[in-house]
Design a protein around this motif. Structure first.
Motif, mmCIF file in Angstrom:
data_model
loop_
_atom_site.group_PDB
_atom_site.id
_atom_site.type_symbol
_atom_site.label_atom_id
_atom_site.label_comp_id
_atom_site.label_asym_id
_atom_site.label_seq_id
_atom_site.Cartn_x
_atom_site.Cartn_y
_atom_site.Cartn_z
ATOM 1 N N TRP A 277 0.844 -1.187 0.000
ATOM 2 C CA TRP A 277 0.000 0.000 0.000
ATOM 3 C C TRP A 277 0.880 1.237 0.000
ATOM 4 O O TRP A 277 2.078 1.160 0.293
ATOM 5 C CB TRP A 277 -0.955 0.002 1.196
ATOM 6 N N THR A 278 0.294 2.362 -0.362
ATOM 7 C CA THR A 278 1.019 3.619 -0.396
ATOM 8 C C THR A 278 0.516 4.537 0.706
ATOM 9 O O THR A 278 -0.680 4.825 0.776
ATOM 10 C CB THR A 278 0.860 4.311 -1.757
ATOM 11 N N LEU A 279 1.437 4.979 1.537
ATOM 12 C CA LEU A 279 1.142 5.988 2.551
ATOM 13 C C LEU A 279 1.517 7.355 1.986
ATOM 14 O O LEU A 279 2.634 7.561 1.531
ATOM 15 C CB LEU A 279 1.937 5.714 3.825
ATOM 16 N N SER A 280 0.564 8.275 2.038
ATOM 17 C CA SER A 280 0.812 9.662 1.677
ATOM 18 C C SER A 280 0.598 10.509 2.915
ATOM 19 O O SER A 280 -0.347 10.287 3.673
ATOM 20 C CB SER A 280 -0.158 10.095 0.564
ATOM 21 N N THR A 281 1.481 11.472 3.127
ATOM 22 C CA THR A 281 1.312 12.331 4.295
ATOM 23 C C THR A 281 1.842 13.729 4.007
ATOM 24 O O THR A 281 2.466 13.976 2.968
ATOM 25 C CB THR A 281 2.000 11.728 5.535
ATOM 26 N N ARG A 303 11.592 9.120 8.244
ATOM 27 C CA ARG A 303 12.486 7.975 8.015
ATOM 28 C C ARG A 303 11.840 6.670 8.477
ATOM 29 O O ARG A 303 11.986 5.624 7.827
ATOM 30 C CB ARG A 303 13.797 8.174 8.765
ATOM 31 N N GLU A 304 11.141 6.712 9.600
ATOM 32 C CA GLU A 304 10.567 5.495 10.168
ATOM 33 C C GLU A 304 9.406 4.959 9.334
ATOM 34 O O GLU A 304 9.347 3.753 9.042
ATOM 35 C CB GLU A 304 10.079 5.766 11.592
ATOM 36 N N THR A 305 8.486 5.831 8.941
ATOM 37 C CA THR A 305 7.280 5.364 8.257
ATOM 38 C C THR A 305 7.435 5.313 6.744
ATOM 39 O O THR A 305 6.654 4.649 6.066
ATOM 40 C CB THR A 305 6.086 6.258 8.620
ATOM 41 N N ARG A 306 8.403 6.033 6.184
ATOM 42 C CA ARG A 306 8.753 6.007 4.766
ATOM 43 C C ARG A 306 7.535 6.129 3.844
ATOM 44 O O ARG A 306 7.279 5.272 3.004
ATOM 45 C CB ARG A 306 9.568 4.748 4.430
ATOM 46 N N PRO A 307 6.776 7.215 3.974
ATOM 47 C CA PRO A 307 5.650 7.439 3.060
ATOM 48 C C PRO A 307 6.146 7.628 1.636
ATOM 49 O O PRO A 307 7.201 8.219 1.407
ATOM 50 C CB PRO A 307 5.006 8.712 3.612
ATOM 51 N N GLU A 308 5.376 7.125 0.681
ATOM 52 C CA GLU A 308 5.798 7.172 -0.714
ATOM 53 C C GLU A 308 5.313 8.420 -1.439
ATOM 54 O O GLU A 308 5.689 8.668 -2.588
ATOM 55 C CB GLU A 308 5.327 5.912 -1.436
ATOM 56 N N LYS A 309 4.467 9.202 -0.782
ATOM 57 C CA LYS A 309 4.105 10.527 -1.285
ATOM 58 C C LYS A 309 4.134 11.452 -0.081
ATOM 59 O O LYS A 309 3.476 11.185 0.933
ATOM 60 C CB LYS A 309 2.731 10.528 -1.940
ATOM 61 N N VAL A 310 4.906 12.525 -0.188
ATOM 62 C CA VAL A 310 5.096 13.437 0.942
ATOM 63 C C VAL A 310 4.945 14.876 0.452
ATOM 64 O O VAL A 310 5.622 15.295 -0.486
ATOM 65 C CB VAL A 310 6.495 13.265 1.583
ATOM 66 N N VAL A 349 11.081 8.569 -1.474
ATOM 67 C CA VAL A 349 10.178 8.297 -2.589
ATOM 68 C C VAL A 349 10.913 7.594 -3.729
ATOM 69 O O VAL A 349 10.398 6.641 -4.330
ATOM 70 C CB VAL A 349 9.525 9.601 -3.083
ATOM 71 N N ALA A 350 12.127 8.029 -4.032
ATOM 72 C CA ALA A 350 12.905 7.395 -5.096
ATOM 73 C C ALA A 350 13.178 5.927 -4.777
ATOM 74 O O ALA A 350 13.164 5.078 -5.678
ATOM 75 C CB ALA A 350 14.221 8.141 -5.300
ATOM 76 N N GLU A 379 -2.158 -0.608 -8.477
ATOM 77 C CA GLU A 379 -3.104 -0.895 -7.402
ATOM 78 C C GLU A 379 -2.834 -0.089 -6.141
ATOM 79 O O GLU A 379 -3.739 0.146 -5.337
ATOM 80 C CB GLU A 379 -3.081 -2.392 -7.066
ATOM 81 N N ALA A 380 -1.590 0.320 -5.938
ATOM 82 C CA ALA A 380 -1.225 1.105 -4.764
ATOM 83 C C ALA A 380 -1.145 2.597 -5.083
ATOM 84 O O ALA A 380 -0.595 3.366 -4.301
ATOM 85 C CB ALA A 380 0.103 0.616 -4.180
ATOM 86 N N TYR A 381 -1.685 2.989 -6.209
ATOM 87 C CA TYR A 381 -1.734 4.373 -6.665
ATOM 88 C C TYR A 381 -0.338 4.965 -6.849
ATOM 89 O O TYR A 381 -0.090 6.140 -6.584
ATOM 90 C CB TYR A 381 -2.552 5.252 -5.710
#
Length: 417
Positions: A277-281, A303-310, A349-350, A379-381
């Motif tokens: 899944w993708t976490l955005s924050t 660094r800990e949660t490593r969201p893929e969109k920030v 993100v990279a 599927e994970a946007y």
């Protein structure tokens, strides 16, 4: 809710990027005005083809900076020669075009107007499910325009989703100031039910993207919401939960309705229930009470949660808000913190997009890009760009499998297979 003025120079690619900036600003409730003298924010999308053009861009940036409170500079010259604007002491922020809409929103909720109705934009259906929010954030001016949450019945929103799909929507974007508190005005938590009923009662091939949901609202429904995501393939495994700070002290000063532990609970629950899944924050850097230690806590949380969109936004005062009365940190400190977090963001993100290279992904084509390309989402946007789309016979609305062949920090490249 900001009034913006945008100017675009240069090639078709720049014009396409400006259109995307405007669409995202419109979706967030902001309004375009023709003259910079009427605007809260000015956006300059630059070109750098020849030296004369560069001089013109610098001069225009200086003029816009003198005429508006906030100036955002993007485009080719901004990205290739950003130091030119700094050396000229232009009072503007240099950003990648994709970062501009988030900077303009200043960490605030999107603004849904009272008469908001579903909108079909190509194959993308925009479905506002409610108006207003349950928060009282100290920095946000949106609450003055929207008030408390007002949630139409689930049946009404399901019918609107059905109408969008019938009209040709392949992606339904569920929006609102805070989708996680849908139904709270009636003493119920209705978002999981709404998603389940859209997936089971609306016929057709489509995907659903859930818009911004504050952690304070998601926390109480995190188990049920993650279960619905896991059960229905129609829902993108994507959650936009803006944490805003890694410091509980700053969150308290912001009057956010969550603390870091609750945000981590949400991430842990979705990790447990979804294979991918993708976490955005979002993070606001430079809030007036933010100390160096607070900033480091935000960096550590990223660094800990490593969201893929920030979305990284420098704090900016909004008139009439409580935070506007606080003494600011100064532009230099905010710039330094924003730069540090933005660099970390790009690294995180990279890394996510690099991990996709060589894999085959099922994607939905949502819209045309530039230079005969199309934008797709897996599927994970995660965004995948397919180039030479006409050669492959690919167009918006298509579902297809692609092999991921490369990436460019915030999106991947794919080839149909």
């Amino acid at each position: 809710m900001a009034r913006y003025h945008i100017e675009t120079y240069g090639c078709t690619s720049n014009r396409g990027e400006s259109r995307e900036i405007e669409r995202r600003l419109r979706d967030a409730g902001h309004r375009r005005v023709d003259g910079v003298d009427e605007a809260d924010v000015a956006i300059l999308n630059t070109c750098t083809v020849v030296e004369k053009t560069e001089r013109n861009m610098l001069r225009r940036a200086e003029e816009l900076a003198d005429e508006t409170a906030d100036l955002y500079i993007t485009g080719c010259m901004a990205l290739a020669q950003g130091e030119e604007f700094r050396d000229a002491d232009v009072e503007g922020e240099v950003l990648h075009w994709d970062e501009v809409p988030d900077a303009v929103t200043n960490g605030e909720c999107p603004t849904t107007t009272p008469d908001a109705e579903p909108v079909l934009d190509g194959v993308i259906g925009i479905l506002p499910i409610a108006r207003g929010c349950m928060s009282n954030c100290s920095y946000c001016i949106t609450k003055f325009a929207t008030g408390r949450v007002d949630s139409p019945p689930v049946e009404e929103n399901v019918e609107k989703a059905r109408a969008l799909v019938h009209a040709g929507a392949k992606e339904i974007r569920i929006t609102g100031q805070d989708t996680g508190v849908y139904g709270w005005d009636n003493g119920e938590r209705k978002l999981p039910e709404l998603l389940e009923r859209i997936c089971t009662e609306v016929e057709g091939d489509f995907r659903v993207r859930v818009g911004m949901a504050n952690p304070g609202g998601v926390h109480g429904i995190r188990e049920e919401l993650a279960d619905v995501f896991a059960e229905y393939d129609e829902i993108y495994n994507f959650l936009h939960a803006p944490v805003q700070s890694g410091s509980d002290d700053v969150l308290e000063h912001m009057r956010r309705q969550h603390r870091v532990e609750q945000y981590l609970d949400i991430v842990e629950t979705f990790d447990e229930k979804l294979d991918e899944w993708t976490l955005s924050t979002d993070f606001i850097v430079g809030y007036p009470t933010e100390t160096d230690e607070d900033h480091e806590m935000s960096m550590a949380l990223l660094r800990e949660t490593r969201p893929e969109k920030v979305n990284v936004t420098r704090f900016s005062k909004r008139p009439g808000t409580d935070a506007a009365d606080l003494k600011g940190l100064g532009g230099t400190k905010k710039k330094e913190r924003s730069k540090a977090m933005s660099e970390l963001k790009r690294e995180v993100v990279a890394e996510a997009y690099e991990s996709m290279v060589g894999e085959t992904r099922s994607v939905l084509v949502t819209e045309e890009g530039t230079a005969d390309s199309v934008k797709c989402y897996d599927e994970a946007y995660r965004q995948v760009i397919v180039q030479n789309a006409s050669e492959h016979g690919v167009e918006p609305g298509d579902f297809l499998d692609v092999e991921v062949t490369g990436h460019q920090t915030v999106y991947a490249f794919g080839k149909p297979v």
